[in-house]
Design an enzyme around this catalytic site. Structure first.
Site, mmCIF file in Angstrom:
data_model
loop_
_atom_site.group_PDB
_atom_site.id
_atom_site.type_symbol
_atom_site.label_atom_id
_atom_site.label_comp_id
_atom_site.label_asym_id
_atom_site.label_seq_id
_atom_site.Cartn_x
_atom_site.Cartn_y
_atom_site.Cartn_z
ATOM 1 N N GLN A 181 0.801 -1.217 0.000
ATOM 2 C CA GLN A 181 0.000 0.000 0.000
ATOM 3 C C GLN A 181 0.834 1.267 0.000
ATOM 4 O O GLN A 181 0.332 2.335 -0.350
ATOM 5 C CB GLN A 181 -0.939 0.003 1.209
ATOM 6 N N GLU A 241 -4.916 -1.060 14.018
ATOM 7 C CA GLU A 241 -5.514 -0.167 13.023
ATOM 8 C C GLU A 241 -6.802 0.414 13.576
ATOM 9 O O GLU A 241 -7.650 -0.316 14.092
ATOM 10 C CB GLU A 241 -5.840 -0.887 11.709
ATOM 11 N N ASN A 297 -1.772 -10.394 8.940
ATOM 12 C CA ASN A 297 -2.728 -9.333 9.201
ATOM 13 C C ASN A 297 -4.158 -9.798 8.961
ATOM 14 O O ASN A 297 -4.462 -10.342 7.891
ATOM 15 C CB ASN A 297 -2.427 -8.131 8.293
ATOM 16 N N GLU A 298 -5.011 -9.601 9.932
ATOM 17 C CA GLU A 298 -6.449 -9.876 9.892
ATOM 18 C C GLU A 298 -6.835 -11.063 8.989
ATOM 19 O O GLU A 298 -7.511 -10.902 7.983
ATOM 20 C CB GLU A 298 -7.238 -8.624 9.492
ATOM 21 N N TRP A 327 -4.489 4.277 11.702
ATOM 22 C CA TRP A 327 -4.407 3.982 10.279
ATOM 23 C C TRP A 327 -4.944 5.220 9.545
ATOM 24 O O TRP A 327 -6.068 5.622 9.764
ATOM 25 C CB TRP A 327 -5.238 2.757 9.914
ATOM 26 N N TYR A 357 -12.781 -0.481 12.886
ATOM 27 C CA TYR A 357 -13.170 0.778 12.253
ATOM 28 C C TYR A 357 -14.591 1.205 12.592
ATOM 29 O O TYR A 357 -14.849 2.381 12.791
ATOM 30 C CB TYR A 357 -13.026 0.675 10.724
#
Length: 511
Positions: A44, A398, A188-189, A441, A332
């Site tokens: 990213q 995050e 990651n996740e 994040w 989130y």
């Protein structure tokens, strides 16, 4: 019964903290040693996708096939060439730590075998640069970007051979970087990676099957998500055992795994919706946390998935159980959950059908220009982990606000979001949660999973129209820096910060 009780407690907490989240606090209110940072991931942010020996990952294949709104990470924010500039910005802001991931195909281009000297040099330089500025590196070994070579050879995460190859890759990282890196997140996740990549086909490696996904050329949505996570857990546990037996005693570091954790709230107070919400927690959080803590998948998952659910041997169960020093939480937003029993009647089922529950605002996760500010959802997740899993050490790896990318540097909604969510973390800690760190994040606006460069989460804007990809600080950067350097934050402080935010910093590209 224990899980349902835990959930009911979380529901009550959610209702209570909706009006109790700390709205005025400072860094000194957090425990000594609490870590504040920000993060990115390799594909990213790095760019240099075909430079210095790096080979394609499944991300490259996915984006070059035209997905992610036609965007790619070929250049991204060019962190590969601009890391010194970026680390200087981190230090000026006052970050304790920087979370980044290593590109497996940059370090070991074929997935196993010879190490790429240029890849090794880059990560050594980045780590050294961080440490020279007093910034702690938090490293993720794999963030969606499996080497395409392994995907082509045997199917990547859906083949058991990945366990050996991942362990070998981890061994290189521990050996080469572990003298300076103390915090390792293996994958990651994996829960959302498996759903997006092997059920819905909306992320790499784009596996799915009708009627659950579209435009996939291979895959089985009914079984592959569970197989992929099973192999990820075994790979994580193998790497963790290697680290503990070979490196941890000397390097004194910590190893863990991250979980994407949505906040889940029953749509009504009915028993059906409360039980559906518990299933959601089992399928999203328990899918990963239960094996790590108890050595097996939640009973609910085994019941609803049936023979499609892989099983651990006794040896594997012992290997996976306890194979973490911390859990990473990625959060989130919060969703409303409603019972959907009709799903069980279908002969063809995928992950979402197996839960037998519906998310009333699910589409908002993909289409909303901004996340709603619901900080009690994060506090509820932390409380749930405390009650259901014995209060493990937690790092929030995050958390951040999504906004349209080319909107404004005066990102007031992100400031309000961060202030509310960091306040909720403080409240969770005061309520006994063993949360030890928080990472915004993202540090820069980067290539994003859901929409390429349409949205941004960054504390810094990156001007993609500038050949030098100039970074511009946002209001949220100033707010976070103010907080990191000991300033008190409150709604009134946000207003004052806005007044002092120079109009000159807006930049011509927003006019």
């Amino acid at each position: 019964m224990r899980s349902l009780y835990s959930l009911q407690m979380v529901v009550m907490i959610n209702l209570a903290v909706a009006v109790l989240c700390a709205d005025k606090y400072s860094r000194s209110d957090f425990p000594p040693g609490f870590v504040f940072g920000s993060g990115t991931s390799a594909y990213q942010v790095e760019g240099a996708a075909s430079e210095d020996g790096r080979t394609p990952s499944i991300w490259d294949t996915f984006t070059h096939a035209g997905y992610a709104n036609g965007a790619t990470g070929d250049i991204a924010a060019d962190h590969y060439h601009k890391y010194k500039e970026d680390v200087k910005l981190m230090a000026e802001m006052g970050l304790d730590a920087y979370r980044f991931s290593i590109s497996w195909s940059r370090l070991i281009p074929n997935g196993r075998g010879p190490v790429n000297p240029k890849g090794l040099e880059f990560y050594n330089n980045l780590i050294d640069e961080l440490i020279s500025h007093g910034i702690l590196p938090h490293v993720t070994l794999n963030n969606y970007d499996l080497p395409q070579a392994l995907e082509d050879e045997y199917g990547g995460w859906i083949d058991r051979r990945i366990v050996k190859d991942f362990t070998g890759y981890a061994d290189v990282c521990f050996r080469e970087f572990g003298d300076r890196v103390s915090y390792w997140t293996t994958v990651n996740e994996p829960n959302v990676f498996a759903i997006g990549g092997y059920d819905q086909g909306i992320s790499p490696p784009k596996h799915c099957s009708p009627p659950f996904g579209t435009n996939c050329t291979r895959g089985n949505s009914s079984s592959e998500p569970y197989i992929a996570v099973h192999n990820i857990l075994l790979a994580h546990a193998s790497a963790a055992r290697l680290y503990r037996e070979k490196y941890q005693g000397k390097q004194q570091g910590f190893i863990g795994l991250s979980i994407f954790a949505i906040g889940a709230v029953p749509s009504t107070n009915s028993t059906e919706d409360i039980m559906a919400t518990q299933r959601m927690m089992d399928f999203y959080i328990g899918w990963i946390a239960n094996p790590l803590v108890f050595g097996d998948y939640p009973d609910t998952m085994k019941k609803f998935v049936g023979s499609r659910m892989p099983s651990f041997t006794n040896h594997e169960s012992e290997l996976v159980r306890g194979s973490f020093d911390f859990l990473g939480v990625i959060h989130y937003s919060t969703c409303n959950i409603r019972d959907s029993p009709g799903s069980l009647e279908l002969k063809q089922r995928d992950f979402n059908m197996d839960i037998a529950a519906s998310i009333s605002n699910y589409d908002d996760f993909f289409t909303a220009s901004e996340w709603p500010i619901l900080p009690w959802g994060l506090q509820g997740v932390l409380e749930y982990l405390k009650q259901a899993y014995g209060n493990p050490p937690i790092y929030i790896l995050e958390n951040g606000q999504r906004t349209p990318r080319n909107s404004t540097l005066e990102d007031t909604s992100r400031v309000k979001y961060l202030q509310a969510y960091i306040g909720s973390v403080l409240d969770a800690i005061r309520n006994g949660s063993d949360t030890r760190g928080y990472f915004v994040w993202s540090f820069l606006d980067v290539f994003e999973l859901l929409d390429g460069y349409e949205s941004g989460y960054g504390l810094y804007y990156v001007d993609l129209d500038d050949p030098d990809l100039k970074r511009y600080p946002k209001l949220s950067r100033d707010w976070y820096s103010h907080f990191l350097n000991g300033g008190s934050v409150s709604p009134d402080a946000v207003i004052e910060l806005q007044k002092n935010f120079s109009a000159l910093s807006q930049g011509h590209f927003f006019q």
